[in-house]
Every structure is written in C-alpha cells, then in structure tokens.
Design an enzyme around this catalytic site. Sequence first.
Site, short mmCIF file in Angstrom:
data_model
loop_
_atom_site.label_atom_id
_atom_site.label_comp_id
_atom_site.label_asym_id
_atom_site.label_seq_id
_atom_site.Cartn_x
_atom_site.Cartn_y
_atom_site.Cartn_z
N GLU A 98 -58.99 6.60 -131.05
CA GLU A 98 -59.28 8.04 -131.13
C GLU A 98 -59.17 8.52 -132.57
O GLU A 98 -59.99 9.31 -133.05
CB GLU A 98 -58.31 8.85 -130.25
CG GLU A 98 -58.30 8.47 -128.78
CD GLU A 98 -59.53 8.89 -128.00
OE1 GLU A 98 -60.50 9.40 -128.61
OE2 GLU A 98 -59.52 8.69 -126.79
N GLU A 129 -60.94 14.75 -130.67
CA GLU A 129 -60.26 13.46 -130.88
C GLU A 129 -58.77 13.68 -131.13
O GLU A 129 -57.94 12.87 -130.73
CB GLU A 129 -60.90 12.67 -132.04
CG GLU A 129 -62.38 12.34 -131.87
CD GLU A 129 -62.73 11.64 -130.56
OE1 GLU A 129 -61.82 11.17 -129.85
OE2 GLU A 129 -63.93 11.59 -130.23
N TYR A 138 -48.49 11.93 -125.40
CA TYR A 138 -47.85 12.49 -124.20
C TYR A 138 -47.63 11.41 -123.13
O TYR A 138 -46.58 11.35 -122.50
CB TYR A 138 -48.75 13.62 -123.68
CG TYR A 138 -48.30 14.30 -122.41
CD1 TYR A 138 -47.05 14.90 -122.31
CD2 TYR A 138 -49.15 14.36 -121.31
CE1 TYR A 138 -46.66 15.55 -121.14
CE2 TYR A 138 -48.78 15.01 -120.14
CZ TYR A 138 -47.53 15.60 -120.06
OH TYR A 138 -47.16 16.24 -118.90
N GLU A 235 -66.03 12.62 -124.10
CA GLU A 235 -66.78 11.51 -124.73
C GLU A 235 -68.26 11.61 -124.42
O GLU A 235 -69.10 11.32 -125.27
CB GLU A 235 -66.25 10.14 -124.30
CG GLU A 235 -64.80 9.84 -124.69
CD GLU A 235 -64.49 9.97 -126.17
OE1 GLU A 235 -65.40 10.02 -127.00
OE2 GLU A 235 -63.29 10.05 -126.50
N HIS A 238 -69.67 13.73 -126.86
CA HIS A 238 -69.70 13.12 -128.20
C HIS A 238 -70.88 12.15 -128.33
O HIS A 238 -71.53 12.07 -129.36
CB HIS A 238 -68.39 12.35 -128.48
CG HIS A 238 -67.18 13.23 -128.39
ND1 HIS A 238 -65.89 12.74 -128.37
CD2 HIS A 238 -67.07 14.57 -128.28
CE1 HIS A 238 -65.05 13.75 -128.26
NE2 HIS A 238 -65.73 14.87 -128.20
MN MN Z 1 -64.94 10.84 -128.82
FE FE Z 2 -61.95 10.52 -127.86
#
Ligand code: MN
Ligand code: FE
Length: 361
Positions: A98, A129, A138, A235, A238
């Site tokens: 990430e 990200e 977490y 994603e 993205h």
């Molecule tokens: Mn991504």
């Molecule tokens: Fe990501």
Amino acid sequence: MEKTFKVGNKEFVLDQDKAEEAFAAKQVINGRVTPAFNLLPLKYGWAYDLYRTMKANHWEPEDIPMGKDIEQWQSDRELSDAERWIIRMGIGYFSAAEGIVGDNVLHVIRELVTAPELKLVLGRHAHEENIHADSLLYMISSLGINPHECEAMFEQIPSILRKNEFVTRVSHELRRDMDMTDPANKKLFAKDIFVFGQCMEGTQFYGLFGMILSLYRQNKFPGIGQMFRYTLRDESNHIELLRNLFMDLVEENQEIWTKEFREELRATMAEAIELEKEFISDCLPVNSLGLSCDEFVRYIEYIADCRLEGVGLEPLNPGVENPFPWLAEMMDLKKEQNFFEGRVTEYQKSSSLESISDDEL
Ligand code: MN
Ligand code: FE
C-alpha cells in the site's frame, strides 16, 4: 463570448475564448502549468467524477469491529495453521504494498501530470492508500502481531521481495528531472502507470484478495474481510483511474503506441503473472479449505487478461475462465447495496451532501 458551465448543481459563467484556450492547454503531460490549481474548465471529466465517487466511499478502519477476529486468532480450535498463514501473508504483503503504491502515485505520477483535475483525483488516490496502510496497522495491533514480524515478511520472503522489486524498478527510473517530450520518457511513464494500475493493483493484489475473501465467506475473520472488501472497492476505482490516465496519455502521444511497446507491456504483464504464481504458492503451501493453488493461478491469468483488454492489449491466455464466479459477485460492491452501516454511512452523507439531489435522499 460568455458561457455557463454546469458542474454538479453549481453554475459558472466563463469567458468562452479564454476558457477554450485554457482547455486546449490542458494535457496529461506537457500541458500548461499554472500556479493556481485551476480545475475549470474541466477537460478530464472522468477524473473529477471519479474523485467524487472515491470520496463518497470514505471509510475508517476503527469503525470495523475486530472482536470476532481476535477471538478466532487466539483460539486453537477455530483455525488451521494454513489459515493463519494466509492472514500473516496478507498483512505482511499489503503493509508494504500500500505504501509503495501511495508513494508512486504522489511522487511520480502526480508530479508528472499537468492537468489540475488529474492531480486532484491522484491526491485522493494517495490518501486512500494511507487509509489502507492504516487499516493494516489496525489489524496488526488488534490481533497482537509483533510489527517486526511483519516487517521481516516483506524483507525476507523472496516472493514478496521480487514483487516489490518488479514495481519499484520502473518507478525509480522516473524520480529525476525528466524531459517529458522525449518519447522514451513518455513510454517509461506510460509503463509506470500500466505496471502500478494494471499489473500490481489490478492483478497482483487479487491473489490475496481472493484468499482472504474465501475465509470471510466461511465466517473467518469477518472484520479483516470487511476491511478488505472496502479496500477492494477502492482498488477498483484506482485501477479505473490509472486505466483512464493511461488511455488519455496514449491518445495524446500516439507516437509511443508502437507494436514494440505494446509487446513490451504484454511481456511485463506476463512477468507480473509469474511473480504472482510464485507468491500464491507461498501463501497456499497446502491446499486448504477448498482453496487450491491451481485455481488461484487460473484466476490470476483471467484477471490479467481483463486488465490487458481494458487498455487495448491482446490477452495472454485467451479463453481462460474465471474459476471463482462467487468472488466476482463478492467483489462487485455497489453503493446501492446498502453495504454501509453506522458511522460509515454518515461519512458518505456528509462528504457528498452538497451533491445529493432530492431523489437520492
Ligand atoms: Mn490502490
Ligand atoms: Fe490500496
């Protein structure tokens, strides 16, 4: 001449000639660079639309309960070693990945594009990200995993090292003053966008996504599974962002779209698949819980061909079928599916409040 532009429910009156001049000067690369962040007139409408979709999907890791996951992680009876290993590989790989994506988006792609609306959506991409990296933190702290163990995974597991080297190889070459009028540099930039969007986020992320969602489907790690579902939805935006950016870059710089370059990109995807096969066999050293290594390999080949075709390239394994139709369903999270609960719904509302029309409320 004056013209009114409508964006969402807002209206702007602009001088038409100046607007057209500014519009024409906007380019993916080598466009006009202004000290002001002039979003208008919008040339890349998809980028602004995607930005709005992305922020409407905002989520925070801490809103997802981890109680059941902790209970399962600590119990000897509920989990096999193979299942624990998938979770460790998932957390280990994504903790590194990430950050690598966010860094490339912010310091390579966002630096080199010139149109402000492209910088806008890339800023949101980088922020997402950060959210993903935070969600891994977490998970690690909730399960009580030693963070050094996690670091050791991406420094010492060869298949993870190789996947990371594959993507950073191209992005490192772009970290200097680049003459973006040079076709060789344009190709390098297009390749970077392709590698990160279609090979890494678009293909290499999907092996582990599939494994973790398989566990989730069997009621194992519901908190982690839910975070990965949110991540997956991000994603998919993205991948679409970088696909559009790639297509527009090629459209504006058609001299780079040679047969040779197209073959180079296909060979790059073939390398990404090989690395992913190796990685999958490390994640699934034994077939467990109905998860077979061979099926995951076929799944990756199927996904890779979808990505290639999405950017106008020939598939590598034509005719390969998706062995996990249930996964496609689980990954296809639509906003309308009322997936959000509690505070996440509030983010969604407040972040997109201005644009909500009466019929949506
Ligand atoms: Mn991504
Ligand atoms: Fe990501």
